[in-house]
Design an enzyme around this catalytic site. Structure first.
Site, PDB file in Angstrom:
ATOM      1  N   ASP A 289      28.763  14.258  42.599  1.00 51.58           N
ATOM      2  CA  ASP A 289      28.732  14.529  41.157  1.00 51.58           C
ATOM      3  C   ASP A 289      28.449  13.212  40.444  1.00 51.58           C
ATOM      4  O   ASP A 289      29.208  12.247  40.571  1.00 51.58           O
ATOM      5  CB  ASP A 289      30.091  15.102  40.746  1.00 51.58           C
TER       6      ASP A 289
ATOM      7  N   ASP B  81      24.765  15.113  33.421  1.00 50.52           N
ATOM      8  CA  ASP B  81      25.867  15.355  34.351  1.00 50.52           C
ATOM      9  C   ASP B  81      25.370  16.385  35.360  1.00 50.52           C
ATOM     10  O   ASP B  81      24.969  17.490  34.975  1.00 50.52           O
ATOM     11  CB  ASP B  81      27.078  15.871  33.572  1.00 50.52           C
TER      12      ASP B  81
ATOM     13  N   HIS C  95      31.440  22.074  30.488  1.00 46.62           N
ATOM     14  CA  HIS C  95      31.841  21.478  29.212  1.00 46.62           C
ATOM     15  C   HIS C  95      30.619  21.198  28.354  1.00 46.62           C
ATOM     16  O   HIS C  95      29.488  21.106  28.845  1.00 46.62           O
ATOM     17  CB  HIS C  95      32.597  20.172  29.461  1.00 46.62           C
TER      18      HIS C  95
ATOM     19  N   HIS D  15      33.071  15.180  27.470  1.00 42.68           N
ATOM     20  CA  HIS D  15      33.720  16.491  27.326  1.00 42.68           C
ATOM     21  C   HIS D  15      33.965  16.712  25.836  1.00 42.68           C
ATOM     22  O   HIS D  15      34.965  16.273  25.283  1.00 42.68           O
ATOM     23  CB  HIS D  15      35.022  16.546  28.118  1.00 42.68           C
TER      24      HIS D  15
ATOM     25  N   GLU E 285      29.049  24.117  35.714  1.00 45.80           N
ATOM     26  CA  GLU E 285      29.361  23.640  37.068  1.00 45.80           C
ATOM     27  C   GLU E 285      30.264  24.620  37.809  1.00 45.80           C
ATOM     28  O   GLU E 285      31.477  24.445  37.855  1.00 45.80           O
ATOM     29  CB  GLU E 285      29.982  22.244  37.030  1.00 45.80           C
TER      30      GLU E 285
ATOM     31  N   GLU F   8      25.909  21.680  39.722  1.00 46.89           N
ATOM     32  CA  GLU F   8      25.991  21.452  38.276  1.00 46.89           C
ATOM     33  C   GLU F   8      24.656  20.992  37.713  1.00 46.89           C
ATOM     34  O   GLU F   8      23.932  20.221  38.343  1.00 46.89           O
ATOM     35  CB  GLU F   8      27.057  20.398  37.985  1.00 46.89           C
TER      36      GLU F   8
END
Length: 325
Positions: free
Chosen positions: A81, A92, A184, A192, A217, A310
């Site tokens: 990640d 992300d 998020h 976030h 994710e 993700e």
């Protein structure tokens, strides 16, 4: 703004794909995370957060501490990640890799045992064919859930609809989502940003709007689908300035405030001017005073295997723009 989100996405996507090929049995986790983070920085981008490499039943929030001797082993199901930021605009993204290759000796050149989670640490030197097949299936459940969620994302889609798509996809394949982990929303300098993207239908009828930036994710597991904290924390974020007595702690907090005000960090990012022992001593009052916040690593409640996939997504009127493909 859009160009910077897309640039951050392209950087993270390229390095994610390279990292998935680079991760092989016998490789130290710290070497993998150092390579990934160096590659991101070499583009001129910053890190959205420390690269996570979470192994087997550890779902998230593991990154190497200083001196980490954890080694990847054949059959490990590994979540990589990572994220890049360009002038505060964030990507992300994550991929799950089933590790291949020959395991190395379980001790280093000095005879010290190496950490090999789920393999040699618990006296289990090989992964069975059935275990291996299940891990590939869990990875497929996570990846398919993300693909199906992306297919319905557009202006007006509800968070509940996304969660339903994730859960139904996984359960059709015989696996469960982790219900207390979510995606998020993203905003400039805010990883976030307030909206949580569920991995099951939680009844939230909030509708996404054109222009929203989100990370979706799905975490898939063969277990009950709940994670618990483990005692150790490896990732931290800055909260606020606090009065401190110890000179080393004051100096460390100033460094963190200057360099990691918006994005999470790891201990290995703070080693300049400290050894591991003095760094731990300086960090303790920062945590107890709530100047910084520790993120504990997260483990599936029943010690089951976990996969994660993700992407970062910009919501559009009739669809979406996936910046991390």
């Amino acid at each position: 703004m859009l160009e910077k989100y897309e640039k951050a996405g392209k950087i993270a996507a390229k390095i994610r794909k390279q990292a998935a090929k680079k991760a092989t049995a016998g490789m130290k986790v710290i070497d993998l995370v150092d390579w990934i983070e160096s590659e991101i920085k070499s583009t001129g981008a910053g890190l959205s957060f420390p690269c996570n490499v979470s192994i087997n039943q550890i779902a998230a929030h593991y990154t190497s501490p200083p001196g980490d001797d954890t080694v990847l082993c054949n059959g490990d199901i590994v979540k990589i990640d990572l994220g890049a930021e360009v002038d505060g605009y964030i990507s992300d993204t994550a991929v799950t890799v089933i590790i291949e290759g020959d395991n190395i000796d379980p001790v280093d050149e000095d005879g010290k045992p190496l950490k090999m989670p789920g393999r040699l640490d618990n006296g289990n030197p090989t992964v069975t064919e059935d275990e291996l097949q299940q891990r590939y299936e869990i990875e497929d459940a996570s990846r398919s859930a993300l693909e199906n969620a992306i297919s319905i994302i557009k202006d007006g889609v509800s968070l509940n609809d996304i969660g339903n798509e994730v859960q139904s996809t996984m359960q059709e394949k015989g696996y469960n989502p982790i219900v207390n982990l979510t995606g998020h929303s993203l905003e400039k300098n805010d990883l976030h940003a307030g909206i949580s993207i569920p991995n099951y239908p939680d009844g939230n009828d909030y509708q996404l709007k054109e222009g929203d930036h989100i990370a979706v994710e799905p975490f898939a597991t063969s277990g009950v689908g709940i994670v618990n904290d483990v005692p150790e924390a490896y990732i931290y974020s800055y909260i606020q300035n606090r009065p401190l007595r110890q000179p080393d702690a004051k100096r460390l907090l100033k460094n963190i405030a200057n360099n990691f005000k918006y994005f999470p960090f790891a201990k290995r990012h703070l080693l300049e001017g400290y050894d591991a022992h003095s760094l731990n001593r300086a960090m303790r009052p920062l945590i107890t005073s709530r100047a910084i916040y520790p993120y504990n690593a997260l483990k599936e409640k029943t010690d089951a295997m976990v996969a994660q996939t993700e992407h970062t997504i910009i919501v559009e009127k009739d669809g979406c723009n996936v910046t991390t493909l």
